[in-house]
Design an enzyme around this catalytic site. Structure first.
Site, PDB file in Angstrom:
ATOM      1  N   ALA A 160       4.472   5.444 -13.208  1.00  0.00           N
ATOM      2  CA  ALA A 160       4.266   4.691 -11.970  1.00  0.00           C
ATOM      3  C   ALA A 160       3.322   5.369 -10.987  1.00  0.00           C
ATOM      4  O   ALA A 160       2.736   4.701 -10.131  1.00  0.00           O
ATOM      5  CB  ALA A 160       5.608   4.437 -11.288  1.00  0.00           C
ATOM      6  N   TYR A 184       3.595  -1.360  -7.497  1.00  0.00           N
ATOM      7  CA  TYR A 184       3.932  -1.443  -6.075  1.00  0.00           C
ATOM      8  C   TYR A 184       2.661  -1.152  -5.274  1.00  0.00           C
ATOM      9  O   TYR A 184       1.837  -0.334  -5.692  1.00  0.00           O
ATOM     10  CB  TYR A 184       5.039  -0.428  -5.778  1.00  0.00           C
ATOM     11  CG  TYR A 184       5.600  -0.478  -4.388  1.00  0.00           C
ATOM     12  CD1 TYR A 184       6.407  -1.537  -3.986  1.00  0.00           C
ATOM     13  CD2 TYR A 184       5.336   0.541  -3.478  1.00  0.00           C
ATOM     14  CE1 TYR A 184       6.934  -1.579  -2.709  1.00  0.00           C
ATOM     15  CE2 TYR A 184       5.863   0.512  -2.200  1.00  0.00           C
ATOM     16  CZ  TYR A 184       6.660  -0.561  -1.814  1.00  0.00           C
ATOM     17  OH  TYR A 184       7.171  -0.607  -0.537  1.00  0.00           O
ATOM     18  N   VAL A 186       1.409   0.644  -2.985  1.00  0.00           N
ATOM     19  CA  VAL A 186       0.857   1.962  -2.648  1.00  0.00           C
ATOM     20  C   VAL A 186       0.487   2.790  -3.879  1.00  0.00           C
ATOM     21  O   VAL A 186      -0.054   3.891  -3.737  1.00  0.00           O
ATOM     22  CB  VAL A 186       1.838   2.774  -1.780  1.00  0.00           C
ATOM     23  CG1 VAL A 186       2.192   2.016  -0.517  1.00  0.00           C
ATOM     24  CG2 VAL A 186       3.107   3.131  -2.554  1.00  0.00           C
ATOM     25  N   LYS A 187       0.753   2.275  -5.078  1.00  0.00           N
ATOM     26  CA  LYS A 187       0.450   3.027  -6.295  1.00  0.00           C
ATOM     27  C   LYS A 187      -1.065   3.117  -6.503  1.00  0.00           C
ATOM     28  O   LYS A 187      -1.836   2.360  -5.909  1.00  0.00           O
ATOM     29  CB  LYS A 187       1.100   2.362  -7.504  1.00  0.00           C
ATOM     30  CG  LYS A 187       2.611   2.214  -7.421  1.00  0.00           C
ATOM     31  CD  LYS A 187       3.330   3.540  -7.302  1.00  0.00           C
ATOM     32  CE  LYS A 187       4.843   3.326  -7.343  1.00  0.00           C
ATOM     33  NZ  LYS A 187       5.577   4.595  -7.146  1.00  0.00           N
ATOM     34  N   PRO A 188      -1.515   4.028  -7.378  1.00  0.00           N
ATOM     35  CA  PRO A 188      -2.958   4.119  -7.637  1.00  0.00           C
ATOM     36  C   PRO A 188      -3.562   2.778  -8.030  1.00  0.00           C
ATOM     37  O   PRO A 188      -4.680   2.440  -7.613  1.00  0.00           O
ATOM     38  CB  PRO A 188      -3.037   5.136  -8.783  1.00  0.00           C
ATOM     39  CG  PRO A 188      -1.837   6.004  -8.575  1.00  0.00           C
ATOM     40  CD  PRO A 188      -0.758   5.087  -8.083  1.00  0.00           C
TER      41      PRO A 188
END
Length: 376
Positions: A160, A184, A186-188
């Site tokens: 994740a 989600y 804010v993930k890379p």
């Protein structure tokens, strides 16, 4: 006073605005929102990006882990080794299928679990190891795979936080029998809402995960098993397909920011910097330092307009939800020490070098007990 957010998507969103608007218009005209061509296109593209044969889009990262375990028939009486310092979702997936999470201490420098620590936790009940590539740094997968193969244990990656990271030139999310990830925001690689996926090279496992994620059905109104509703939708798939084109560029941008942090903060007394390895491409989902004065430093940064984070302030074994594991304070000293000393500094696409320099100056002034820096 200068303000540095801990994280923001404002710059990414502005960069993508025209492409996203065009996509939304197309989607509105097509009027198809679930299990359509955009999900299929993204699954194909993301599988290719990770150099695997199959990708199954699901509702979120927790479901990706849970479905992977279900498809492997993990359940009551089984044990799954997880990092003691991971986000709670890693443990939740294990308990959702009825298995028992067994917590292994991380390396205090890399923050990742190691084969040496996992070996101490293996019993006849151990069925799965879940390596989490925490903060964007890949685990030492060669040792983990060797340990797993020796003991006939599955590896299910939690990828994740590490989209695009590599270990010995192989992308994370391609090592395990199944590999779960979250999109989600804010993930890379982040969606415009919740989303997740499982990647695998096993065709039978891919079919089972797809089946379980769609009510247990391959053909509408016919059900082979008791599944759930966990599907990546067309909107998120379309957004992710656009963003995937820029993922490597954005990763490189964060790597450069992290390198600047490390260059300026090197040899700063009382600050332990994050490490990487020649075998790894660390993509710095988070830039995490350690300080015995973490709370005071965090408060000082806040007063100077700098937002920070803690990933994570209370380890899972000390959360009320996992009282039943009967792991008291002091039972996992490395994990507990990290929870008291780690601090995530601002790092995001669109952050300027002068912003990194300002954060570093405030940190160094705190360490040296100097007055706050003058903001031009």
């Amino acid at each position: 006073m200068k303000h540095i957010p801990f994280f923001t998507l404002v710059h990414q969103n502005a960069f993508l605005e025209k492409e996203i608007e065009f996509f939304y218009k197309e989607l509105h005209a097509e009027a198809w929102y679930i299990l359509g061509k955009r999900v299929a296109q993204f699954e194909k593209a993301y599988a290719a990006y990770n150099n695997v044969r199959h990708c199954i889009g699901v509702g979120n990262g927790l479901d990706a882990l849970t479905l992977s375990l279900r498809a492997l028939n993990i359940g009551k009486g089984d044990e799954v080794v997880v990092p003691a310092n991971s986000f709670i979702a890693t443990l939740l997936a294990v308990t959702q299928v009825g298995a028992t999470p067994i917590l292994a201490e991380p390396d205090k420098h890399t923050f990742n679990i190691t084969a040496e620590e996992i070996k101490k936790k293996i019993t006849s009940k151990t069925k799965v190891i879940i390596p989490v590539h925490l903060y964007g740094l890949p685990c030492a997968m060669e040792d983990l795979i060797s340990l797993a193969e020796t003991n006939n244990i599955f590896i299910v990656e939690d990828n994740a936080q590490a989209h695009g990271a590599t270990y010995k030139n192989q992308k994370t999310g391609s090592f395990g029998i199944a590999n779960a990830t979250s999109f989600y925001p804010v993930k890379p690689l982040g969606a415009y809402g919740d989303g997740g996926a499982v990647t695998t090279n096993d065709a039978g496992l891919a079919r089972q995960i797809r089946l379980l994620s769609n009510y247990g059905s391959e053909e509408k109104y016919y059900y082979e098993t008791t599944g759930i509703n966990s599907r990546l939708d067309e909107i998120q798939a379309g957004v992710l397909s656009i963003k995937l084109n820029y993922l490597d560029r954005w990763n490189e941008e964060r790597i450069q920011l992290a390198n600047l942090y490390s260059e300026i903060l090197k040899d700063t007394e009382g600050i332990v910097l994050p490490v990487s390895s020649p075998d790894c491409k660390h993509i710095y989902h988070q830039y995490v330092i350690q300080s015995d004065k973490r709370d005071l430093l965090k408060e000082h940064l806040k007063k100077q307009g700098i937002e920070t984070g803690i990933h994570y302030p209370v380890p899972p074994h000390l959360q009320k939800a996992y009282d039943f594991l009967n792991l008291q304070k002091g039972s996992l000293p490395v994990t507990e020490k990290l929870s008291e000393t780690i601090l995530s500094l601002p790092i995001y696409n669109g952050m300027k070098n002068e912003d990194v320099e300002y954060v570093c100056e405030v940190i160094r002034n705190f360490i040296n007990k100097k007055v706050k820096p003058t903001v031009q």
